[in-house]
Write a protein that holds these residues in place. Structure first.
Motif, PDB file in Angstrom:
ATOM      1  N   ALA A 240       0.820  -1.214   0.000  1.00 33.29           N
ATOM      2  CA  ALA A 240       0.000   0.000   0.000  1.00 33.29           C
ATOM      3  C   ALA A 240       0.851   1.260   0.000  1.00 33.29           C
ATOM      4  CB  ALA A 240      -0.933  -0.002   1.207  1.00 33.29           C
ATOM      5  N   GLU A 241       2.139   1.136   0.344  1.00 31.95           N
ATOM      6  CA  GLU A 241       3.022   2.296   0.386  1.00 31.95           C
ATOM      7  C   GLU A 241       3.830   2.458  -0.895  1.00 31.95           C
ATOM      8  OE1 GLU A 241       5.405   1.783   3.827  1.00 31.95           O
ATOM      9  OE2 GLU A 241       3.718   1.754   5.219  1.00 31.95           O
ATOM     10  N   LEU A 242       3.642   1.562  -1.857  1.00 30.54           N
ATOM     11  CA  LEU A 242       4.338   1.700  -3.131  1.00 30.54           C
ATOM     12  C   LEU A 242       3.802   2.916  -3.878  1.00 30.54           C
ATOM     13  CD1 LEU A 242       4.515  -2.018  -4.321  1.00 30.54           C
ATOM     14  CD2 LEU A 242       6.361  -0.626  -3.383  1.00 30.54           C
ATOM     15  N   PRO A 243       4.660   3.600  -4.644  1.00 31.33           N
ATOM     16  CA  PRO A 243       4.218   4.844  -5.304  1.00 31.33           C
ATOM     17  C   PRO A 243       3.055   4.645  -6.266  1.00 31.33           C
ATOM     18  CG  PRO A 243       6.393   4.139  -6.093  1.00 31.33           C
ATOM     19  CD  PRO A 243       6.084   3.323  -4.880  1.00 31.33           C
ATOM     20  N   GLU A 244       2.954   3.458  -6.907  1.00 36.78           N
ATOM     21  CA  GLU A 244       1.826   3.228  -7.809  1.00 36.78           C
ATOM     22  C   GLU A 244       0.497   3.292  -7.061  1.00 36.78           C
ATOM     23  OE1 GLU A 244       5.267   0.956  -9.715  1.00 36.78           O
ATOM     24  OE2 GLU A 244       4.524   1.357  -7.701  1.00 36.78           O
ATOM     25  N   ILE A 245       0.449   2.653  -5.874  1.00 39.63           N
ATOM     26  CA  ILE A 245      -0.785   2.639  -5.089  1.00 39.63           C
ATOM     27  C   ILE A 245      -1.055   4.021  -4.505  1.00 39.63           C
ATOM     28  CG2 ILE A 245      -1.978   1.576  -3.154  1.00 39.63           C
ATOM     29  CD1 ILE A 245      -1.468  -0.282  -5.521  1.00 39.63           C
ATOM     30  N   MET A 246      -0.007   4.664  -4.012  1.00 37.44           N
ATOM     31  CA  MET A 246      -0.180   5.997  -3.435  1.00 37.44           C
ATOM     32  C   MET A 246      -0.630   7.003  -4.495  1.00 37.44           C
ATOM     33  SD  MET A 246       3.110   6.103  -0.859  1.00 37.44           S
ATOM     34  CE  MET A 246       2.665   7.713  -0.206  1.00 37.44           C
ATOM     35  N   LYS A 247      -0.124   6.844  -5.717  1.00 30.81           N
ATOM     36  CA  LYS A 247      -0.537   7.740  -6.799  1.00 30.81           C
ATOM     37  C   LYS A 247      -2.019   7.563  -7.109  1.00 30.81           C
ATOM     38  CE  LYS A 247       0.187   8.709 -11.693  1.00 30.81           C
ATOM     39  NZ  LYS A 247       0.878   8.307 -12.944  1.00 30.81           N
ATOM     40  N   LEU A 248      -2.476   6.304  -7.156  1.00 32.88           N
ATOM     41  CA  LEU A 248      -3.892   6.062  -7.411  1.00 32.88           C
ATOM     42  C   LEU A 248      -4.754   6.569  -6.257  1.00 32.88           C
ATOM     43  CD1 LEU A 248      -3.719   2.511  -9.017  1.00 32.88           C
ATOM     44  CD2 LEU A 248      -4.460   4.622 -10.119  1.00 32.88           C
ATOM     45  N   GLU A 249      -4.243   6.474  -5.031  1.00 32.81           N
ATOM     46  CA  GLU A 249      -4.978   7.005  -3.884  1.00 32.81           C
ATOM     47  C   GLU A 249      -5.112   8.523  -3.997  1.00 32.81           C
ATOM     48  OE1 GLU A 249      -7.199   7.330  -0.653  1.00 32.81           O
ATOM     49  OE2 GLU A 249      -6.578   5.407  -1.515  1.00 32.81           O
ATOM     50  N   VAL A 250      -4.036   9.171  -4.420  1.00 32.87           N
ATOM     51  CA  VAL A 250      -4.095  10.621  -4.642  1.00 32.87           C
ATOM     52  C   VAL A 250      -5.084  10.937  -5.758  1.00 32.87           C
ATOM     53  CG1 VAL A 250      -2.777  12.619  -5.453  1.00 32.87           C
ATOM     54  CG2 VAL A 250      -1.774  11.070  -3.781  1.00 32.87           C
ATOM     55  N   ILE A 252      -7.740   9.271  -6.493  1.00 28.54           N
ATOM     56  CA  ILE A 252      -9.091   9.136  -5.930  1.00 28.54           C
ATOM     57  C   ILE A 252      -9.464  10.390  -5.145  1.00 28.54           C
ATOM     58  CG2 ILE A 252     -10.437   7.887  -4.196  1.00 28.54           C
ATOM     59  CD1 ILE A 252      -9.019   5.337  -5.107  1.00 28.54           C
ATOM     60  N   GLN A 253      -8.522  10.897  -4.356  1.00 29.59           N
ATOM     61  CA  GLN A 253      -8.792  12.117  -3.593  1.00 29.59           C
ATOM     62  C   GLN A 253      -9.067  13.300  -4.527  1.00 29.59           C
ATOM     63  OE1 GLN A 253      -5.674  12.802  -0.684  1.00 29.59           O
ATOM     64  NE2 GLN A 253      -5.559  10.633  -0.176  1.00 29.59           N
ATOM     65  N   LYS A 254      -8.301  13.378  -5.620  1.00 23.38           N
ATOM     66  CA  LYS A 254      -8.536  14.453  -6.588  1.00 23.38           C
ATOM     67  C   LYS A 254      -9.920  14.322  -7.224  1.00 23.38           C
ATOM     68  CE  LYS A 254      -5.582  15.716  -9.598  1.00 23.38           C
ATOM     69  NZ  LYS A 254      -4.615  15.677 -10.726  1.00 23.38           N
ATOM     70  N   GLN A 255     -10.307  13.084  -7.525  1.00 23.87           N
ATOM     71  CA  GLN A 255     -11.617  12.873  -8.142  1.00 23.87           C
ATOM     72  C   GLN A 255     -12.740  13.228  -7.176  1.00 23.87           C
ATOM     73  OE1 GLN A 255     -11.896  12.200 -11.290  1.00 23.87           O
ATOM     74  NE2 GLN A 255     -14.131  12.170 -11.283  1.00 23.87           N
ATOM     75  N   GLU A 256     -12.547  12.939  -5.898  1.00 25.55           N
ATOM     76  CA  GLU A 256     -13.553  13.314  -4.896  1.00 25.55           C
ATOM     77  C   GLU A 256     -13.692  14.833  -4.820  1.00 25.55           C
ATOM     78  OE1 GLU A 256     -11.993  11.394  -1.473  1.00 25.55           O
ATOM     79  OE2 GLU A 256     -13.097   9.514  -1.802  1.00 25.55           O
ATOM     80  N   SER A 337     -14.680   3.995 -10.954  1.00 23.06           N
ATOM     81  CA  SER A 337     -13.681   3.356 -11.810  1.00 23.06           C
ATOM     82  C   SER A 337     -12.290   3.426 -11.188  1.00 23.06           C
ATOM     83  CB  SER A 337     -13.675   4.025 -13.186  1.00 23.06           C
ATOM     84  OG  SER A 337     -12.678   3.479 -14.018  1.00 23.06           O
ATOM     85  N   LEU A 338     -11.976   4.547 -10.553  1.00 25.17           N
ATOM     86  CA  LEU A 338     -10.659   4.701  -9.927  1.00 25.17           C
ATOM     87  C   LEU A 338     -10.472   3.726  -8.764  1.00 25.17           C
ATOM     88  CD1 LEU A 338     -10.123   8.575  -9.925  1.00 25.17           C
ATOM     89  CD2 LEU A 338      -8.883   6.856 -11.247  1.00 25.17           C
ATOM     90  N   TYR A 339     -11.534   3.450  -8.026  1.00 25.42           N
ATOM     91  CA  TYR A 339     -11.432   2.473  -6.939  1.00 25.42           C
ATOM     92  C   TYR A 339     -11.085   1.086  -7.494  1.00 25.42           C
ATOM     93  CZ  TYR A 339     -13.135   5.484  -3.172  1.00 25.42           C
ATOM     94  OH  TYR A 339     -13.257   6.473  -2.219  1.00 25.42           O
ATOM     95  N   PHE A 340     -11.695   0.728  -8.615  1.00 26.61           N
ATOM     96  CA  PHE A 340     -11.369  -0.557  -9.244  1.00 26.61           C
ATOM     97  C   PHE A 340      -9.936  -0.552  -9.776  1.00 26.61           C
ATOM     98  CE2 PHE A 340     -16.099  -0.911  -9.782  1.00 26.61           C
ATOM     99  CZ  PHE A 340     -16.253  -2.053  -9.017  1.00 26.61           C
TER     100      PHE A 340
END
Length: 429
Positions: A240-250, A252-256, A337-340
């Motif tokens: 969960a701390e890998l940059p790929e996952i963190m980037k997608l988490e960011v 998701i926050q941007k989309q919210e 879609s971003l969550y998936f």
């Protein structure tokens, strides 16, 4: 959480030190054009962040007009009809600020901050991939250098046998067929050396291209690697701390935030607007002591004609053909879609790490088996040498034993470097 450790134990010979692995990685990171381009994109994102913050500030503008009126018009500053040509001037300052617009500007600032973080994570991903590519190319150079040493050693052994069989043939103690057979083997060994040398040149070229340095025939790498021989294979909690996952988490926050900003269009927009100005008109005249009408002075008119205004502007959205509602629906679907996408990326990274971990375990067991194979092949070769000297084995049998030994050495060497490469990859995750 189960932690698995694998220990790699094989000799790494140290020769003249030139380009080390650390030097190669540092140079590749410094010269990588994708990273340089990423730094520029980060600067652009910083400018966009500053711009989104400054959108919260009031706007201020100034203006001036200079013109002439002909015919019957109402003078702006005397409110009287004028029929002659009248020269007029107007000067003003105006300012406006949005007091409320559904918090759209607030969400824009937060989104810009996340974009900057997203760009930083992009750089981390590129840096890690560069390190992996350079490490792979570096190890390939080392492997090819080892293969050259192995080929040279084989040529020396075959050449010794060739000289010996020549002497036996000259003494009529050996056959011409044996001499031709060993000549063929010697030529094959020389071909394998040429192939190994070409492989080394090619691997050096690939490494220099990754470093983005000028191609040089004198380029060489150090034969030592300052890497720990034990590596932690898998830690699920770190995925969960890998940059790929963190980037997608960011993302998701941007989309919210984008969703909330779009919903802000449902709300009214309230603005505060103010202005101040003054002007001059040739038609603004006064009666002098001599009984003549002359235009009032510029400074007098600017003082007397000063005007100010402050007002609130309220814009209420009533119906815009359901455009806002449709935009909100699209943002909600994009968020799902971003969550998936995040879960899919997590699964792929987890599978990749699990595969690398399994590869290391498998290679470790293969190394143990190859050690046994190499030991057996070495003993078998020594035994056939003794039998050949005693005349109880043919030269063909000796060559077959030698080729099996060479194959075992090559397999063991490649497995060692494959193990080291897999461990290096895992250390970057």
């Amino acid at each position: 959480m189960k932690l698995v450790f694998v220990f790699l134990a094989f000799p790494i010979w140290v020769f003249s030190q030139q380009w080390t692995l650390d030097n190669c990685i540092d140079t590749a990171l410094k010269n990588n054009l994708t990273l340089k381009s990423g730094l520029i994109r980060s600067d652009i994102t910083s400018v966009n962040l500053r711009n989104s913050k400054q959108n919260l500030l009031p706007s201020l503008s100034a203006g001036a007009t200079h013109g002439y009126n002909w015919g019957q018009t109402i003078d702006l500053f005397t409110n009287q009809f004028a029929t002659d040509r009248v020269m007029y001037e107007n000067f003003y300052l105006s300012s406006s600020v949005v007091l409320f617009s559904g918090l759209q500007n607030y969400y824009s600032v937060k989104s810009s901050k996340l974009s900057l973080e997203e760009q930083f994570l992009d750089q981390q991903i590129v840096e890690r991939n560069v390190k992996i590519d350079v490490s792979a190319a570096f190890l390939q150079v080392l492997l090819n250098k080892e293969m050259i040493l192995l080929a040279i050693n084989n040529i020396e052994k075959t050449n010794q046998q060739y000289e010996r069989i020549k002497e036996l043939v000259s003494q009529s103690q050996g056959t011409k067929a044996e001499q031709l057979e060993i000549e063929a083997q010697l030529n094959l060994d020389k071909y394998l050396l040429i192939k190994a040398e070409n492989d080394l040149k090619y691997s050096k070229l690939l490494l220099q291209q990754l470093l983005n340095v000028q191609i040089s025939n004198g380029f060489d790498v150090s034969d030592s690697i300052s890497e720990p021989i034990s590596k932690l294979l898998m830690v699920d909690s770190s995925i969960a701390e890998l940059p790929e996952i963190m980037k997608l988490e960011v993302g998701i926050q941007k989309q919210e935030l984008a969703l909330q900003s779009t919903k802000g269009k449902y709300y009214p927009t309230l603005s505060l607007i103010g202005s101040i100005g003054s002007g001059y008109s040739e038609n603004n005249k006064k009666l002098t002591a001599s009984g003549e009408y002359v235009p009032r002075s510029f400074s007098e008119q600017i003082t007397n004609n000063l005007y100010q205004s402050v007002f609130l502007s309220l814009s209420i959205p009533i119906f815009n053909k359901n455009a806002t509602r449709n935009q909100v629906k699209v943002k909600e679907l994009e968020l799902k879609s971003l969550y998936f996408d995040k879960q899919n990326e997590y699964n792929q990274l987890k599978q990749k790490i699990e595969q690398i971990s399994l590869d290391i375990i498998n290679i470790s067991s293969q190394l143990e088996a190859l050690e046994v194979v190499f030991s057996s092949a070495s003993k078998n070769h020594d035994n056939f040498e003794i039998q050949y000297e005693a005349g109880s084995a043919t030269f063909t049998q000796l060559i077959e034993a030698k080729n099996k030994l060479v194959a075992a050495q090559s397999e063991l060497l490649q497995a060692n470097y494959q193990m080291l490469f897999k461990q290096m990859i895992l250390s970057f995750y």
